[in-house]
Write a protein that holds these residues in place. Sequence first.
Motif, PDB file in Angstrom:
ATOM      1  N   LEU A 180      40.298  31.999  19.122  1.00 53.03           N
ATOM      2  CA  LEU A 180      41.350  31.429  20.235  1.00 53.03           C
ATOM      3  C   LEU A 180      40.984  30.249  20.837  1.00 53.03           C
ATOM      4  O   LEU A 180      41.734  29.253  20.738  1.00 53.03           O
ATOM      5  CB  LEU A 180      42.073  32.554  20.723  1.00 53.03           C
ATOM      6  CG  LEU A 180      42.777  33.637  20.056  1.00 53.03           C
ATOM      7  CD1 LEU A 180      43.079  34.662  20.699  1.00 53.03           C
ATOM      8  CD2 LEU A 180      43.843  33.153  19.238  1.00 53.03           C
ATOM      9  N   PRO A 181      39.935  30.179  21.811  1.00 52.27           N
ATOM     10  CA  PRO A 181      39.626  29.020  22.499  1.00 52.27           C
ATOM     11  C   PRO A 181      39.039  27.808  21.639  1.00 52.27           C
ATOM     12  O   PRO A 181      39.345  26.747  21.905  1.00 52.27           O
ATOM     13  CB  PRO A 181      38.565  29.464  23.466  1.00 52.27           C
ATOM     14  CG  PRO A 181      38.173  31.006  23.098  1.00 52.27           C
ATOM     15  CD  PRO A 181      39.213  31.448  22.179  1.00 52.27           C
ATOM     16  N   MET A 182      38.544  28.207  20.523  1.00 56.90           N
ATOM     17  CA  MET A 182      38.027  27.085  19.916  1.00 56.90           C
ATOM     18  C   MET A 182      39.321  26.476  19.016  1.00 56.90           C
ATOM     19  O   MET A 182      39.309  25.163  19.190  1.00 56.90           O
ATOM     20  CB  MET A 182      37.028  27.694  18.454  1.00 56.90           C
ATOM     21  CG  MET A 182      36.477  26.719  17.739  1.00 56.90           C
ATOM     22  SD  MET A 182      35.702  27.281  16.296  1.00 56.90           S
ATOM     23  CE  MET A 182      36.968  27.440  15.091  1.00 56.90           C
TER      24      MET A 182
ATOM     25  N   PHE B 124      40.218  22.289  19.561  1.00 60.08           N
ATOM     26  CA  PHE B 124      40.690  21.079  18.538  1.00 60.08           C
ATOM     27  C   PHE B 124      42.116  20.713  18.785  1.00 60.08           C
ATOM     28  O   PHE B 124      42.271  19.651  18.626  1.00 60.08           O
ATOM     29  CB  PHE B 124      40.624  22.154  17.138  1.00 60.08           C
ATOM     30  CG  PHE B 124      39.354  22.057  16.502  1.00 60.08           C
ATOM     31  CD1 PHE B 124      38.928  20.979  15.850  1.00 60.08           C
ATOM     32  CD2 PHE B 124      38.604  23.024  16.587  1.00 60.08           C
ATOM     33  CE1 PHE B 124      37.781  20.907  15.139  1.00 60.08           C
ATOM     34  CE2 PHE B 124      37.408  23.145  15.920  1.00 60.08           C
ATOM     35  CZ  PHE B 124      36.894  22.116  15.212  1.00 60.08           C
ATOM     36  N   TYR B 125      43.055  21.709  19.411  1.00 61.13           N
ATOM     37  CA  TYR B 125      44.483  21.129  19.664  1.00 61.13           C
ATOM     38  C   TYR B 125      44.212  20.199  20.862  1.00 61.13           C
ATOM     39  O   TYR B 125      44.999  19.171  20.944  1.00 61.13           O
ATOM     40  CB  TYR B 125      45.138  22.510  19.945  1.00 61.13           C
ATOM     41  CG  TYR B 125      46.710  21.946  20.352  1.00 61.13           C
ATOM     42  CD1 TYR B 125      47.753  21.810  19.308  1.00 61.13           C
ATOM     43  CD2 TYR B 125      47.271  21.943  21.691  1.00 61.13           C
ATOM     44  CE1 TYR B 125      48.791  21.410  19.713  1.00 61.13           C
ATOM     45  CE2 TYR B 125      48.433  21.647  21.928  1.00 61.13           C
ATOM     46  CZ  TYR B 125      49.447  21.381  20.764  1.00 61.13           C
ATOM     47  OH  TYR B 125      50.646  20.963  21.165  1.00 61.13           O
TER      48      TYR B 125
ATOM     49  N   GLY C 157      43.322  16.818  20.011  1.00 56.13           N
ATOM     50  CA  GLY C 157      44.267  16.367  19.016  1.00 56.13           C
ATOM     51  C   GLY C 157      43.638  16.177  17.330  1.00 56.13           C
ATOM     52  O   GLY C 157      44.216  15.534  16.802  1.00 56.13           O
ATOM     53  N   GLU C 158      42.703  17.330  17.348  1.00 51.56           N
ATOM     54  CA  GLU C 158      42.266  17.414  15.845  1.00 51.56           C
ATOM     55  C   GLU C 158      42.644  18.626  15.144  1.00 51.56           C
ATOM     56  O   GLU C 158      42.276  18.805  13.962  1.00 51.56           O
ATOM     57  CB  GLU C 158      40.508  17.361  16.081  1.00 51.56           C
ATOM     58  CG  GLU C 158      39.995  16.145  16.485  1.00 51.56           C
ATOM     59  CD  GLU C 158      40.093  15.135  15.605  1.00 51.56           C
ATOM     60  OE1 GLU C 158      40.163  15.302  14.504  1.00 51.56           O
ATOM     61  OE2 GLU C 158      40.213  13.885  16.063  1.00 51.56           O
ATOM     62  N   TRP C 159      43.657  19.324  15.974  1.00 47.67           N
ATOM     63  CA  TRP C 159      44.026  20.503  15.049  1.00 47.67           C
ATOM     64  C   TRP C 159      45.120  20.273  14.103  1.00 47.67           C
ATOM     65  O   TRP C 159      45.965  19.362  14.266  1.00 47.67           O
ATOM     66  CB  TRP C 159      44.710  21.693  16.276  1.00 47.67           C
ATOM     67  CG  TRP C 159      44.774  22.981  15.441  1.00 47.67           C
ATOM     68  CD1 TRP C 159      44.044  24.161  15.692  1.00 47.67           C
ATOM     69  CD2 TRP C 159      45.972  23.451  14.762  1.00 47.67           C
ATOM     70  NE1 TRP C 159      44.474  24.823  15.216  1.00 47.67           N
ATOM     71  CE2 TRP C 159      45.639  24.796  14.454  1.00 47.67           C
ATOM     72  CE3 TRP C 159      47.026  22.718  14.117  1.00 47.67           C
ATOM     73  CZ2 TRP C 159      46.402  25.620  13.589  1.00 47.67           C
ATOM     74  CZ3 TRP C 159      47.949  23.678  13.412  1.00 47.67           C
ATOM     75  CH2 TRP C 159      47.586  24.985  13.329  1.00 47.67           C
TER      76      TRP C 159
END
Length: 128
Positions: A24-26, A30-31, A34-36
């Motif tokens: 979840l934190p990973m 990413f979010y 801005g990479e999610w």
Amino acid sequence: MVNSRSVILKETKFIFVWEILLSLPMQALFYILGEWDYTVLLGNTLSGVVAVLNFFLMGIAVRKAIGEKENDARKVITASCRCRLLMILILLVIGVTISAFHFWAMIPPLLFPRIAIAFRPLFDKKKT
């Protein structure tokens, strides 16, 4: 006498829960960066399943090795380690070659079981 099968399942569930809790934190990181996108989720999921399966298969191999002579037990553990490492390698190669999986999201979940094992004594209810 403790049923070894139930111990393996209990510990595998513990690893599974930690996989989710650490994923979840990973995902959030990413979010935030801005990479999610969906590939992060798929890469995390693939790698998390592999990590939990690896732990489960290791438990089965250890259970099998316990009843063997020392030399045979060593062979069982060595064969198990090689097969599990090959499984991880094959699934990582698949993940890297298929663009549906984010490479960097696949690496940390393979390390999450080690983190869970390090924190295991904090959650062990047995008193020494």
